[in-house]
Write a protein that holds these residues in place. Structure first.
Motif, PDB file in Angstrom:
ATOM      1  N   MET A  95     -70.444 -92.497-127.779  1.00 38.80           N
ATOM      2  CA  MET A  95     -69.075 -92.799-127.395  1.00 38.80           C
ATOM      3  C   MET A  95     -68.998 -94.242-126.931  1.00 38.80           C
ATOM      4  O   MET A  95     -69.958 -94.834-126.469  1.00 38.80           O
ATOM      5  CB  MET A  95     -68.618 -91.875-126.254  1.00 38.80           C
ATOM      6  CG  MET A  95     -69.415 -92.016-124.970  1.00 38.80           C
ATOM      7  SD  MET A  95     -68.716 -91.124-123.549  1.00 38.80           S
ATOM      8  CE  MET A  95     -67.356 -92.217-123.133  1.00 38.80           C
ATOM      9  N   SER A  96     -67.826 -94.858-127.097  1.00 41.65           N
ATOM     10  CA  SER A  96     -67.632 -96.221-126.640  1.00 41.65           C
ATOM     11  C   SER A  96     -67.492 -96.235-125.127  1.00 41.65           C
ATOM     12  O   SER A  96     -67.085 -95.251-124.509  1.00 41.65           O
ATOM     13  CB  SER A  96     -66.373 -96.810-127.281  1.00 41.65           C
ATOM     14  OG  SER A  96     -65.238 -96.065-126.913  1.00 41.65           O
ATOM     15  N   VAL A  97     -67.866 -97.350-124.506  1.00 40.55           N
ATOM     16  CA  VAL A  97     -67.758 -97.470-123.061  1.00 40.55           C
ATOM     17  C   VAL A  97     -66.872 -98.659-122.730  1.00 40.55           C
ATOM     18  O   VAL A  97     -66.753 -99.606-123.502  1.00 40.55           O
ATOM     19  CB  VAL A  97     -69.149 -97.652-122.405  1.00 40.55           C
ATOM     20  CG1 VAL A  97     -70.006 -96.429-122.645  1.00 40.55           C
ATOM     21  CG2 VAL A  97     -69.849 -98.897-122.922  1.00 40.55           C
ATOM     22  N   SER A  98     -66.233 -98.576-121.575  1.00 37.98           N
ATOM     23  CA  SER A  98     -65.361 -99.644-121.110  1.00 37.98           C
ATOM     24  C   SER A  98     -65.926-100.176-119.811  1.00 37.98           C
ATOM     25  O   SER A  98     -66.311 -99.403-118.929  1.00 37.98           O
ATOM     26  CB  SER A  98     -63.940 -99.114-120.907  1.00 37.98           C
ATOM     27  OG  SER A  98     -63.093-100.128-120.427  1.00 37.98           O
ATOM     28  N   THR A  99     -66.005-101.501-119.673  1.00 38.65           N
ATOM     29  CA  THR A  99     -66.548-102.093-118.459  1.00 38.65           C
ATOM     30  C   THR A  99     -65.548-103.077-117.867  1.00 38.65           C
ATOM     31  O   THR A  99     -64.716-103.655-118.570  1.00 38.65           O
ATOM     32  CB  THR A  99     -67.874-102.824-118.736  1.00 38.65           C
ATOM     33  OG1 THR A  99     -67.645-103.861-119.698  1.00 38.65           O
ATOM     34  CG2 THR A  99     -68.924-101.860-119.275  1.00 38.65           C
ATOM     35  N   GLN A 100     -65.658-103.255-116.569  1.00 39.81           N
ATOM     36  CA  GLN A 100     -64.810-104.226-115.864  1.00 39.81           C
ATOM     37  C   GLN A 100     -65.510-104.624-114.578  1.00 39.81           C
ATOM     38  O   GLN A 100     -65.929-103.768-113.794  1.00 39.81           O
ATOM     39  CB  GLN A 100     -63.442-103.618-115.549  1.00 39.81           C
ATOM     40  CG  GLN A 100     -62.524-104.550-114.765  1.00 39.81           C
ATOM     41  CD  GLN A 100     -61.155-103.937-114.569  1.00 39.81           C
ATOM     42  OE1 GLN A 100     -60.446-103.647-115.543  1.00 39.81           O
ATOM     43  NE2 GLN A 100     -60.776-103.692-113.325  1.00 39.81           N
ATOM     44  N   ALA A 101     -65.641-105.917-114.348  1.00 43.42           N
ATOM     45  CA  ALA A 101     -66.289-106.413-113.143  1.00 43.42           C
ATOM     46  C   ALA A 101     -65.326-106.380-111.965  1.00 43.42           C
ATOM     47  O   ALA A 101     -64.108-106.306-112.122  1.00 43.42           O
ATOM     48  CB  ALA A 101     -66.794-107.832-113.370  1.00 43.42           C
ATOM     49  N   ILE A 114     -62.910 -94.570-109.907  1.00 44.29           N
ATOM     50  CA  ILE A 114     -63.774 -95.672-110.330  1.00 44.29           C
ATOM     51  C   ILE A 114     -62.900 -96.860-110.714  1.00 44.29           C
ATOM     52  O   ILE A 114     -62.143 -96.805-111.690  1.00 44.29           O
ATOM     53  CB  ILE A 114     -64.683 -95.248-111.490  1.00 44.29           C
ATOM     54  CG1 ILE A 114     -65.627 -94.122-111.035  1.00 44.29           C
ATOM     55  CG2 ILE A 114     -65.498 -96.444-112.015  1.00 44.29           C
ATOM     56  CD1 ILE A 114     -66.570 -93.611-112.107  1.00 44.29           C
ATOM     57  N   THR A 115     -62.985 -97.934-109.940  1.00 44.05           N
ATOM     58  CA  THR A 115     -62.116 -99.094-110.113  1.00 44.05           C
ATOM     59  C   THR A 115     -62.810-100.277-110.783  1.00 44.05           C
ATOM     60  O   THR A 115     -62.146-101.207-111.237  1.00 44.05           O
ATOM     61  CB  THR A 115     -61.559 -99.544-108.752  1.00 44.05           C
ATOM     62  OG1 THR A 115     -62.654 -99.781-107.851  1.00 44.05           O
ATOM     63  CG2 THR A 115     -60.661 -98.458-108.152  1.00 44.05           C
ATOM     64  N   ALA A 116     -64.124-100.263-110.810  1.00 46.90           N
ATOM     65  CA  ALA A 116     -64.891-101.306-111.502  1.00 46.90           C
ATOM     66  C   ALA A 116     -66.208-100.687-111.942  1.00 46.90           C
ATOM     67  O   ALA A 116     -66.760 -99.828-111.254  1.00 46.90           O
ATOM     68  CB  ALA A 116     -65.144-102.509-110.595  1.00 46.90           C
ATOM     69  N   ASP A 117     -66.700-101.141-113.100  1.00 46.07           N
ATOM     70  CA  ASP A 117     -67.923-100.536-113.637  1.00 46.07           C
ATOM     71  C   ASP A 117     -68.507-101.484-114.678  1.00 46.07           C
ATOM     72  O   ASP A 117     -67.861-101.777-115.682  1.00 46.07           O
ATOM     73  CB  ASP A 117     -67.600 -99.180-114.271  1.00 46.07           C
ATOM     74  CG  ASP A 117     -68.841 -98.422-114.731  1.00 46.07           C
ATOM     75  OD1 ASP A 117     -69.959 -98.871-114.433  1.00 46.07           O
ATOM     76  OD2 ASP A 117     -68.673 -97.388-115.400  1.00 46.07           O
ATOM     77  N   THR A 118     -69.707-101.975-114.435  1.00 49.25           N
ATOM     78  CA  THR A 118     -70.340-102.867-115.402  1.00 49.25           C
ATOM     79  C   THR A 118     -71.421-102.159-116.210  1.00 49.25           C
ATOM     80  O   THR A 118     -72.059-102.780-117.056  1.00 49.25           O
ATOM     81  CB  THR A 118     -70.938-104.108-114.705  1.00 49.25           C
ATOM     82  OG1 THR A 118     -71.902-103.700-113.734  1.00 49.25           O
ATOM     83  CG2 THR A 118     -69.843-104.923-114.024  1.00 49.25           C
ATOM     84  N   CYS A 119     -71.629-100.869-115.948  1.00 46.11           N
ATOM     85  CA  CYS A 119     -72.556-100.063-116.752  1.00 46.11           C
ATOM     86  C   CYS A 119     -71.797 -99.369-117.874  1.00 46.11           C
ATOM     87  O   CYS A 119     -72.154 -99.477-119.044  1.00 46.11           O
ATOM     88  CB  CYS A 119     -73.275 -99.052-115.874  1.00 46.11           C
ATOM     89  SG  CYS A 119     -74.389 -97.947-116.786  1.00 46.11           S
ATOM     90  N   GLY A 120     -70.741 -98.620-117.512  1.00 51.50           N
ATOM     91  CA  GLY A 120     -69.847 -98.081-118.521  1.00 51.50           C
ATOM     92  C   GLY A 120     -69.893 -96.588-118.740  1.00 51.50           C
ATOM     93  O   GLY A 120     -68.963 -96.006-119.279  1.00 51.50           O
ATOM     94  N   ARG A 121     -70.965 -95.916-118.308  1.00 45.55           N
ATOM     95  CA  ARG A 121     -71.045 -94.478-118.520  1.00 45.55           C
ATOM     96  C   ARG A 121     -72.041 -93.865-117.556  1.00 45.55           C
ATOM     97  O   ARG A 121     -73.131 -94.396-117.358  1.00 45.55           O
ATOM     98  CB  ARG A 121     -71.470 -94.169-119.959  1.00 45.55           C
ATOM     99  CG  ARG A 121     -71.280 -92.710-120.347  1.00 45.55           C
ATOM    100  CD  ARG A 121     -71.640 -92.475-121.797  1.00 45.55           C
ATOM    101  NE  ARG A 121     -73.077 -92.355-121.993  1.00 45.55           N
ATOM    102  CZ  ARG A 121     -73.684 -92.449-123.181  1.00 45.55           C
ATOM    103  NH1 ARG A 121     -72.976 -92.700-124.264  1.00 45.55           N
ATOM    104  NH2 ARG A 121     -74.988 -92.308-123.268  1.00 45.55           N
ATOM    105  N   HIS A 122     -71.669 -92.706-116.984  1.00 45.91           N
ATOM    106  CA  HIS A 122     -72.508 -92.047-115.990  1.00 45.91           C
ATOM    107  C   HIS A 122     -72.490 -90.546-116.242  1.00 45.91           C
ATOM    108  O   HIS A 122     -71.478 -89.980-116.654  1.00 45.91           O
ATOM    109  CB  HIS A 122     -72.019 -92.370-114.574  1.00 45.91           C
ATOM    110  CG  HIS A 122     -71.850 -93.843-114.335  1.00 45.91           C
ATOM    111  ND1 HIS A 122     -72.877 -94.643-113.896  1.00 45.91           N
ATOM    112  CD2 HIS A 122     -70.769 -94.658-114.527  1.00 45.91           C
ATOM    113  CE1 HIS A 122     -72.437 -95.900-113.807  1.00 45.91           C
ATOM    114  NE2 HIS A 122     -71.168 -95.921-114.178  1.00 45.91           N
TER     115      HIS A 122
END
Length: 216
Positions: free
Chosen positions: A1-7, A93-101
């Motif tokens: 699956m695609s992941v979305s990241t945001q610093a 979850i407001t920011a995530d630089t990994c993308g999937r948990h």
């Protein structure tokens, strides 16, 4: 699956909490509603087994079932609302630089170590052991039945075509993090996974950093 990241734009120098959880160790803390909590994967691919409880009613806890149902997704990522056993928002979850948990792999234990690896692995330290050690002094009012299915931040547990689970190399990297806003007063329970048999942490448990900022 695609992941979305945001610093995130938050500066660690302004954090009201800044704590290093050593490799393989448990840790507990409290968060107030509106505070923002960050977990940093310092060296990459370290699984961080985590549970959240309503600090004002410990019977209400993070629910994998409610979260998956509400998000219509198996994995946690940017924008995910972590739901409670009472179907109420606990964190966003407001920011995530990994993308999937991961929501499915659960906490390693003497039983799972035996099943996944070998009989002689039964007595190796586990996340279940960490959870039990953390709540043993009753400082937060938690007991053995309160330990439910947990989140595995930074852990990579794909679902196979036949509906099984596999434990794969992590998709995180040094310095990646996940950041969440508390939607209620919380107790946080972490096991910084001690497992030496799991490829998700490169067979090398490492420290993680936890930070919090007061509500804006």
């Amino acid at each position: 699956m695609s992941v979305s990241t945001q610093a995130s734009t938050r500066d660690p120098a302004n954090a009201c909490l800044d704590h290093i959880v050593p490799a393989g160790e448990p840790w507990m803390t409290r968060l107030q509603r509106g505070q923002v909590f960050r977990i940093v994967d310092l060296e990459g691919n370290q699984a961080v087994d985590t549970l959240f409880f309503n600090a004002d009613d410990l019977q209400e806890h993070y629910s994998a079932t409610q979260t998956i149902q509400a998000q219509r997704a198996l994995y946690l990522g940017l924008g995910t609302v972590l739901m409670s056993s009472d179907a109420r928002p606990m964190l966003t979850i407001t920011a995530d630089t990994c993308g999937r948990h991961d929501t499915l792999g659960g906490a390693c234990s003497c039983e799972s170590n035996t099943v996944r690896y070998a009989l002689e692995k039964r007595f190796m330290h586990s996340c279940r052991d960490n959870f039990m050690a953390a709540i043993a002094n009753d400082a937060y009012g938690l007991h053995k039945p309160d330990i439910v299915a947990n989140i595995n931040f930074f852990m990579n547990v794909p679902v196979t075509q036949t509906g099984g689970l596999t434990f794969e190399d992590g998709i995180s990297a040094p310095g990646k993090y996940v950041e969440m806003r508390a939607e209620m007063n919380l107790v946080v329970l972490i096991s910084n996974c001690p497992q030496l048999n799991n490829p998700c942490n490169g067979y090398n448990p490492t420290p993680v950093r936890c930070l919090a900022w007061d509500a804006e």
